[in-house]
Write an enzyme that holds these catalytic residues in place. Sequence first.
Site, PDB file in Angstrom:
ATOM      1  N   VAL A  95      43.723-100.055  46.968  1.00  0.00           N
ATOM      2  CA  VAL A  95      42.429-100.133  47.653  1.00  0.00           C
ATOM      3  C   VAL A  95      41.840-101.539  47.568  1.00  0.00           C
ATOM      4  O   VAL A  95      41.002-101.922  48.397  1.00  0.00           O
ATOM      5  CB  VAL A  95      41.476 -99.069  47.031  1.00  0.00           C
ATOM      6  CG1 VAL A  95      41.163 -99.388  45.565  1.00  0.00           C
ATOM      7  CG2 VAL A  95      40.192 -98.907  47.821  1.00  0.00           C
ATOM      8  N   LYS A  96      42.267-102.329  46.572  1.00  0.00           N
ATOM      9  CA  LYS A  96      41.649-103.640  46.368  1.00  0.00           C
ATOM     10  C   LYS A  96      42.147-104.711  47.335  1.00  0.00           C
ATOM     11  O   LYS A  96      41.575-105.799  47.376  1.00  0.00           O
ATOM     12  CB  LYS A  96      41.839-104.100  44.917  1.00  0.00           C
ATOM     13  CG  LYS A  96      41.240-103.201  43.877  1.00  0.00           C
ATOM     14  CD  LYS A  96      39.746-102.933  43.986  1.00  0.00           C
ATOM     15  CE  LYS A  96      38.879-104.145  43.935  1.00  0.00           C
ATOM     16  NZ  LYS A  96      37.473-103.808  43.532  1.00  0.00           N
ATOM     17  N   ASP A  97      43.170-104.421  48.118  1.00  0.00           N
ATOM     18  CA  ASP A  97      43.598-105.407  49.130  1.00  0.00           C
ATOM     19  C   ASP A  97      42.454-105.723  50.091  1.00  0.00           C
ATOM     20  O   ASP A  97      42.286-106.861  50.533  1.00  0.00           O
ATOM     21  CB  ASP A  97      44.767-104.862  49.966  1.00  0.00           C
ATOM     22  CG  ASP A  97      46.080-104.843  49.201  1.00  0.00           C
ATOM     23  OD1 ASP A  97      46.069-105.173  48.003  1.00  0.00           O
ATOM     24  OD2 ASP A  97      47.113-104.502  49.812  1.00  0.00           O
ATOM     25  N   THR A 150      42.810-106.101  41.918  1.00  0.00           N
ATOM     26  CA  THR A 150      42.165-107.162  42.702  1.00  0.00           C
ATOM     27  C   THR A 150      42.988-108.435  42.619  1.00  0.00           C
ATOM     28  O   THR A 150      43.162-109.150  43.613  1.00  0.00           O
ATOM     29  CB  THR A 150      40.730-107.429  42.198  1.00  0.00           C
ATOM     30  OG1 THR A 150      40.027-106.206  42.252  1.00  0.00           O
ATOM     31  CG2 THR A 150      40.021-108.466  43.051  1.00  0.00           C
TER      32      THR A 150
END
Length: 329
Positions: free
Chosen positions: A43-45, A75
Amino acid sequence: MELIQGFTEAIGNTPLIRMNRLSEITQCEILGKAEFLNPGGSVKDRAALWMIKDHEEQGTLEPGGVVIEGTAGNTGIGLAHVCNARGYSCIIYMPDNQSPEKVDILKCLGAEVRQVPTVPYADDNNYQKQAGRFALTLKNGVWANQFDNIANRLAHYQSTGPEIWAQTEGKIDAFTCSVGTGGTLAGVSRYLKEKKNSVQITLADPMGSALHNWVKTGEATMSKGPSITEGIGNSRVTDNLIDTNIDDAVQITDQEMVTMVYEELQTEGWFFGSSTGINLCAAVAVANKMGPGNVIVTVLCDSGSKYQSRLFNTQFLSNQGLKIPSTHS
Ligand code: PMP
């Protein structure tokens, strides 16, 4: 031909997947946003891309520049990929208590990893503060600052939220996810509440975090921990999270999370990380509270592949007093 133009364009537009077993158990539609299918694996992309684009637009990051971040993992992985794709170097500060898999991946991606002693946020030598201080010493260097840089939340307001709205055709009753920086919960819930104010937002918290208490009482006081989850829970309310309209919070124990992750693996074929386990437990809790027939969306943050030494290590789990269900015991 409809082609995606390179790495950064491959971020986002992830599928929304029906979690069959959980939907049947609860008689609700439990849907998972498949963020583990982003090209950097989490999800951090999205946050990584938005923070870098923000610095580029502001003119603070120029060709050949350096991106610095304090991060426990995903991240940094997202930033390392995006830096390579856009011609920047990447320096990551991380606490020295993180799983070795994450350090190895970051090094493979070409990031410089600086592991520093694990100390609380209040300490001046906390990894996030060290990252911020170091960035100030470089001319063409920026601190991504995922916790308090609201470009992180904007990523989810402008991409994840609208995708969920379109994929559910607006037929969404509730959204729940856990919080590290809060970017995902804050951005998605802002967008969804603007579209349909009745969408119920629930913060999913692991033990040892202050955010459950913050939602319930307004005071960010720490709950009893610890937790083996990684990347989620917080001792403070970040700039990304503040002023978010949250209806409720649930606290999920490590044992509930472990049972969920292994049952999804053994019976459904999914291989998820710990924060996804927390999110799915929270989705079930929300379904049980709201009753049958509701559509509940959560986030499938990353895969289990970064957690072999902990969540998928039988010895580690048994040392923590955690039990693996059925065939894996
Ligand atoms: N799950 C995982 C695996 C993460 O790495 C993170 C971010 N640290 C989160 C969930 C939480 O996302 P956010 O920072 O947007 O709150």
